[in-house]
Write a protein that holds these residues in place. Structure first.
Motif, PDB file in Angstrom:
ATOM      1  N   LYS A 170      -8.193   5.533  -2.762  1.00  0.00           N
ATOM      2  CA  LYS A 170      -7.569   6.996  -3.145  1.00  0.00           C
ATOM      3  C   LYS A 170      -8.716   8.019  -3.513  1.00  0.00           C
ATOM      4  O   LYS A 170      -9.703   7.535  -4.269  1.00  0.00           O
ATOM      5  CB  LYS A 170      -6.610   7.187  -3.907  1.00  0.00           C
ATOM      6  CG  LYS A 170      -6.774   6.846  -5.279  1.00  0.00           C
ATOM      7  CD  LYS A 170      -5.633   6.772  -5.972  1.00  0.00           C
ATOM      8  CE  LYS A 170      -5.759   6.409  -7.807  1.00  0.00           C
ATOM      9  NZ  LYS A 170      -4.614   6.398  -8.430  1.00  0.00           N
ATOM     10  N   THR A 209      -1.951   6.233   1.823  1.00  0.00           N
ATOM     11  CA  THR A 209      -3.397   5.621   1.280  1.00  0.00           C
ATOM     12  C   THR A 209      -4.243   5.868   2.248  1.00  0.00           C
ATOM     13  O   THR A 209      -3.957   5.491   3.589  1.00  0.00           O
ATOM     14  CB  THR A 209      -3.032   4.073   1.007  1.00  0.00           C
ATOM     15  OG1 THR A 209      -2.355   4.141  -0.386  1.00  0.00           O
ATOM     16  CG2 THR A 209      -4.180   3.276   0.613  1.00  0.00           C
ATOM     17  N   SER A 210      -5.595   5.825   1.779  1.00  0.00           N
ATOM     18  CA  SER A 210      -6.759   5.599   2.812  1.00  0.00           C
ATOM     19  C   SER A 210      -7.250   4.236   2.638  1.00  0.00           C
ATOM     20  O   SER A 210      -7.096   3.718   1.871  1.00  0.00           O
ATOM     21  CB  SER A 210      -7.922   6.613   2.553  1.00  0.00           C
ATOM     22  OG  SER A 210      -7.515   8.070   2.486  1.00  0.00           O
ATOM     23  N   CYS A 211      -7.707   3.759   4.083  1.00  0.00           N
ATOM     24  CA  CYS A 211      -8.247   2.261   4.211  1.00  0.00           C
ATOM     25  C   CYS A 211      -9.665   2.420   4.366  1.00  0.00           C
ATOM     26  O   CYS A 211     -10.008   2.815   5.510  1.00  0.00           O
ATOM     27  CB  CYS A 211      -7.400   1.560   4.967  1.00  0.00           C
ATOM     28  SG  CYS A 211      -7.872  -0.118   5.192  1.00  0.00           S
ATOM     29  N   TYR A 261     -10.404   2.335  -6.229  1.00  0.00           N
ATOM     30  CA  TYR A 261      -9.275   1.323  -5.509  1.00  0.00           C
ATOM     31  C   TYR A 261      -8.040   1.726  -6.050  1.00  0.00           C
ATOM     32  O   TYR A 261      -7.794   1.922  -7.043  1.00  0.00           O
ATOM     33  CB  TYR A 261      -9.568  -0.080  -5.995  1.00  0.00           C
ATOM     34  CG  TYR A 261      -8.871  -1.209  -5.592  1.00  0.00           C
ATOM     35  CD1 TYR A 261      -9.052  -2.009  -4.342  1.00  0.00           C
ATOM     36  CD2 TYR A 261      -8.064  -1.749  -6.359  1.00  0.00           C
ATOM     37  CE1 TYR A 261      -8.030  -2.661  -4.040  1.00  0.00           C
ATOM     38  CE2 TYR A 261      -7.192  -2.954  -6.226  1.00  0.00           C
ATOM     39  CZ  TYR A 261      -7.331  -3.333  -4.933  1.00  0.00           C
ATOM     40  OH  TYR A 261      -6.514  -4.523  -4.588  1.00  0.00           O
ATOM     41  N   VAL A 262      -6.932   1.312  -5.016  1.00  0.00           N
ATOM     42  CA  VAL A 262      -5.244   1.427  -5.255  1.00  0.00           C
ATOM     43  C   VAL A 262      -5.098   0.289  -5.723  1.00  0.00           C
ATOM     44  O   VAL A 262      -5.118  -0.749  -4.958  1.00  0.00           O
ATOM     45  CB  VAL A 262      -4.872   2.022  -3.914  1.00  0.00           C
ATOM     46  CG1 VAL A 262      -3.277   1.884  -4.285  1.00  0.00           C
ATOM     47  CG2 VAL A 262      -5.174   3.321  -3.439  1.00  0.00           C
ATOM     48  N   TRP A 311       0.790  -1.145  -0.137  1.00  0.00           N
ATOM     49  CA  TRP A 311      -0.030   0.051   0.163  1.00  0.00           C
ATOM     50  C   TRP A 311       0.880   1.243  -0.028  1.00  0.00           C
ATOM     51  O   TRP A 311       1.656   1.360   0.839  1.00  0.00           O
ATOM     52  CB  TRP A 311      -0.857  -0.050   1.219  1.00  0.00           C
ATOM     53  CG  TRP A 311      -1.991  -1.189   1.344  1.00  0.00           C
ATOM     54  CD1 TRP A 311      -1.934  -1.914   0.216  1.00  0.00           C
ATOM     55  CD2 TRP A 311      -3.035  -1.048   2.240  1.00  0.00           C
ATOM     56  NE1 TRP A 311      -3.134  -3.057   0.557  1.00  0.00           N
ATOM     57  CE2 TRP A 311      -3.642  -2.388   1.810  1.00  0.00           C
ATOM     58  CE3 TRP A 311      -3.513  -0.399   3.114  1.00  0.00           C
ATOM     59  CZ2 TRP A 311      -4.775  -2.596   2.334  1.00  0.00           C
ATOM     60  CZ3 TRP A 311      -4.637  -0.895   3.756  1.00  0.00           C
ATOM     61  CH2 TRP A 311      -5.153  -1.918   3.530  1.00  0.00           C
ATOM     62  N   PRO A 312       0.516   2.178  -0.961  1.00  0.00           N
ATOM     63  CA  PRO A 312       1.359   3.455  -1.011  1.00  0.00           C
ATOM     64  C   PRO A 312       1.140   4.200   0.413  1.00  0.00           C
ATOM     65  O   PRO A 312       0.134   4.064   0.898  1.00  0.00           O
ATOM     66  CB  PRO A 312       1.023   4.202  -2.198  1.00  0.00           C
ATOM     67  CG  PRO A 312       0.082   3.078  -3.127  1.00  0.00           C
ATOM     68  CD  PRO A 312      -0.398   2.169  -2.060  1.00  0.00           C
ATOM     69  N   GLY A 369      -3.133  -3.355  -3.894  1.00  0.00           N
ATOM     70  CA  GLY A 369      -3.368  -3.204  -2.532  1.00  0.00           C
ATOM     71  C   GLY A 369      -3.837  -4.445  -1.882  1.00  0.00           C
ATOM     72  O   GLY A 369      -3.402  -4.989  -0.571  1.00  0.00           O
ATOM     73  N   PRO A 409      -7.346  -0.620   0.138  1.00  0.00           N
ATOM     74  CA  PRO A 409      -7.041   0.843   0.029  1.00  0.00           C
ATOM     75  C   PRO A 409      -7.771   1.768  -1.121  1.00  0.00           C
ATOM     76  O   PRO A 409      -8.104   0.908  -2.100  1.00  0.00           O
ATOM     77  CB  PRO A 409      -5.457   0.670  -0.409  1.00  0.00           C
ATOM     78  CG  PRO A 409      -5.827  -0.778  -1.083  1.00  0.00           C
ATOM     79  CD  PRO A 409      -6.526  -1.471  -0.500  1.00  0.00           C
ATOM     80  N   TYR A 436     -14.170   8.068  -4.872  1.00  0.00           N
ATOM     81  CA  TYR A 436     -12.981   6.966  -4.357  1.00  0.00           C
ATOM     82  C   TYR A 436     -12.713   6.036  -5.281  1.00  0.00           C
ATOM     83  O   TYR A 436     -13.703   5.447  -6.091  1.00  0.00           O
ATOM     84  CB  TYR A 436     -13.186   6.551  -3.024  1.00  0.00           C
ATOM     85  CG  TYR A 436     -13.235   7.553  -1.966  1.00  0.00           C
ATOM     86  CD1 TYR A 436     -11.917   7.994  -1.222  1.00  0.00           C
ATOM     87  CD2 TYR A 436     -14.071   8.215  -1.444  1.00  0.00           C
ATOM     88  CE1 TYR A 436     -11.606   8.971  -0.533  1.00  0.00           C
ATOM     89  CE2 TYR A 436     -14.125   9.303  -0.493  1.00  0.00           C
ATOM     90  CZ  TYR A 436     -12.737   9.496  -0.059  1.00  0.00           C
ATOM     91  OH  TYR A 436     -12.685  10.503   1.200  1.00  0.00           O
TER      92      TYR A 436
END
Length: 651
Positions: A90, A70-72, A99-100, A66-67, A103, A88, A97
């Motif tokens: 962004k 990152t918001s979870c 998905y990252v 996860w960068p 992740g 995760p 929002y």
């Protein structure tokens, strides 16, 4: 570069195919769940920075990819048991929002302290969807036929995408190929994604692993067509497939003289005269599987007699049932297959072919009304078709739809010009799974431009300007073609975008008052009674729905995502380019004051944009339609989204 954007070599690609496929599906599935508001009425919150920081610092934990920053998102699937699913995300422009990628999605139990209890469990896409079905749907909804089908579609998507990533072939140095070879190479690339952002787009239900590898475009396998001698009395013909004019029949259009003579010899030996029977091409998979299952009665009656002689070597394009000749000719084929894709049967009903003719006629009537359309709008010829229609059958009956053929003729002025490259827009929006490069790489070298953000944005601006120019000129006349990336093909000539080629004309939308104003005839589309009608639109705003959804949210947004990943360019910068090109084209075209007011309101001022939903309609699906199930919702206007305004420096 992002892991989904490029991988170092083919052997590493094969080893990582499962992971890449899973993450691609997670991206599309989670983004769809968020966009279609599956979690809006669920108990959802965010991991605190303290807990997230501890997770990211675990040396042997599952969250190391996860960068930072990152918001979870935490979705409580069982609050009493403190059980949640975390992944995760962004902030994003096209939806609040996203998905990252890479992740992962995890099922975890939380302690009273807020920390995660071991063991945690990394979910598969199918397991995530099973949680969605169990928690987000009620008992009645869970009993719908579509639910089990979507689970199967998702599982099929995963193994077919894995197989495609591991075994696909792609080309470098696209400009070193001929026009037709480059076109087919880009079709293979487009096939790797199919419909962007659709979580089960890759699934072709009905194909096992061997047939998928043999017939899907990305594997670059030639196939030899099968043929069936059809009783001419049982056929419906397109207006350019005139009975008796042999040069307008399939054999004469797509076969060599030797291949044609071999089929004619077999027909003669079996007493099948060309005056009474027409040789129709059949996809080899359809001959083996589809016809025996769906048209056994026809075969028993002798309306169609399968021939032993095969002939005509073709390859699949980005559309499984649309085939390209390997000799680089301009006559392509569209054939039915009893395969299910995007929740729809891939048959070829006469009604679609009829509507395609009528859509093409409208576009042809539009061209002389605008000097730019006259020279830069190109159309495939789609009026050469043959469809099984036995006596007593109707346009909407099921069995006849499994046997037919359309010869799609590409303009010779494009396909035979070696200064031209035909770019299916879908091919520009495929995340690259190996180091094969993007067409922009070739374009940059041709123009002697550096691989820098300014140059990427400049080329993307040329794509947007060329696309919007044609689409808005048609809109001004009351027309909106089906402009997702598979049907819209950019004409690249000597380093510049020089026009737009359209194919698949059966869904050209219209606003009748504007057609009347411009002298374009009502196509009198054939529409199944009792079914929704999206072809006739009551207002200009309704017509713009398809520019916003198919044209921008699906087609251009996929290109933005891919360019941002491949070249490490900010997505907001590319959205800024898109907005500028859209505004510029509107300013340059002769819209009335009222029309400009509508465009400004719908595209730039409205707080929300429409969304074409894909997952909810699939879950609710009861029958087997002939086109992709879809619904409507809304999302924030991308040009007014928090992420875009933040990048603009607007608070």
């Amino acid at each position: 570069m992002n892991q989904l954007a490029s991988l170092p070599n083919v052997s590493a690609l094969a080893d990582n195919a499962e992971h890449i496929a899973e993450e691609r599906i997670f991206s599309d599935l989670i983004n769809t769940l968020l966009a279609e508001r599956f979690l809006d009425d669920q108990l959802v919150d965010w991991l605190t920075p303290e807990v997230l920081g501890r997770l990211l610092s675990l040396p042997d934990g599952p969250f190391w990819e996860w960068p930072v920053g990152t918001s979870c998102l935490r979705w409580w699937v069982d609050r009493d048991a403190k059980q949640a699913i975390v992944f995760p995300v962004k902030k994003a422009i096209v939806q609040p929002y996203r998905y990252v990628p890479s992740g992962g999605v995890f099922s975890v139990r939380f302690l009273d302290s807020g920390d995660i209890a071991e063991p945690w469990h990394k979910l598969t896409p199918v397991e995530l969807l099973q949680h969605v079905i169990a928690v987000c749907l009620n008992e009645h909804q869970r009993q719908q036929k579509g639910v089990a089908n979507v689970l199967d579609l998702l599982a099929t998507t995963q193994w077919q995408l894995r197989q495609s990533i591991a075994g696909s072939t792609t080309e470098r140095n696209l400009l070193g190929l001929s026009t037709a070879q480059c076109f087919q190479a880009l079709e293979r690339r487009a096939a790797l994604r199919d419909r962007p952002f659709h979580p089960v787009a890759k699934a072709k239900q009905g194909l096992d692993e061997a047939n998928h590898e043999y017939y899907a475009a990305e594997f670059d396998r030639p196939m030899t067509l099968r043929w069936i001698a059809m009783d001419r009395r049982q056929l419906m013909l397109g207006t350019q497939a005139v009975a008796g004019e042999m040069l307008h029949e399939p054999m004469d259009l797509i076969l060599t003289a030797a291949e044609r003579q071999a089929i004619e010899a077999e027909m003669a030996s079996r007493g099948l005269a060309r005056s009474t029977h027409l040789a129709m091409p059949v996809h080899p998979w359809q001959m083996e599987y589809g016809l025996p299952e769906h048209l056994s009665e026809m075969l028993a009656k002798g309306d169609g007699i399968p021939l032993e002689t095969a002939g005509g070597v073709f390859q699949a394009t980005s559309s499984l049932r649309s085939l390209a000749p390997i000799d680089s000719g301009r006559h392509y084929l569209k054939l039915p297959m009893a395969v299910f894709s995007l929740g729809a049967a891939r048959y070829l009903p006469a009604v679609k072919l009829i509507n395609g003719e009528r859509g093409q006629t409208m576009l042809e009537q539009a061209k002389p009304l605008d000097p730019v359309l006259q020279t830069r709008l190109h159309l495939c010829e789609e009026r050469q078709w043959w469809s099984y229609m036995p006596e007593g059958s109707g346009l909407f009956d099921d069995p006849p739809r499994h046997l037919g053929a359309m010869v799609r003729e590409y303009p010779a002025t494009l396909l035979e010009d070696q200064g031209v490259r035909l770019l299916p827009m879908a091919a520009l929006g495929v995340p690259l799974f190996r180091d094969d490069g993007h067409f922009f790489d070739d374009w940059l070298r041709y123009r002697q431009l550096p691989e820098k953000a300014d140059a990427i944005e400049g080329l993307f601006g040329e794509v947007c300007s060329g696309f919007f120019d044609i689409v808005l000129r048609l809109y001004r006349l009351g027309l909106m073609p089906e402009i997702h990336g598979q049907n819209a093909v950019l004409v690249w000539r000597d380093g510049h975008i020089d026009g737009l080629l359209l194919r698949d004309h059966d869904s050209v939308r219209l606003h009748q008052p504007w057609l009347d104003r411009n002298g374009i005839d009502d196509p009198d589309y054939q529409i199944r009674p009792g079914y929704s009608n999206s072809l006739y639109n009551d207002s200009p705003r309704d017509l713009l729905f398809y520019l916003q959804t198919l044209g921008i949210q699906v087609n251009l947004c996929a290109i933005i995502e891919t360019l941002a990943l491949h070249y490490d360019v900010e997505e907001a910068s590319l959205w800024r380019v898109l907005r500028g090109c859209l505004k510029d084209r509107i300013a340059q075209l002769p819209f009335t004051a009222e029309e400009r007011k509508t465009l400004q309101a719908v595209l730039f001022d409205d707080v929300r944009w429409p969304l074409k939903c894909v997952l909810r309609p699939l879950l609710e699906q009861q029958g087997v339609p002939g086109s992709m199930p879809s619904g409507k919702s809304t999302l924030p206007n991308p040009f007014r989204s928090e992420a875009f305004l933040s990048a603009e420096g607007v608070r």
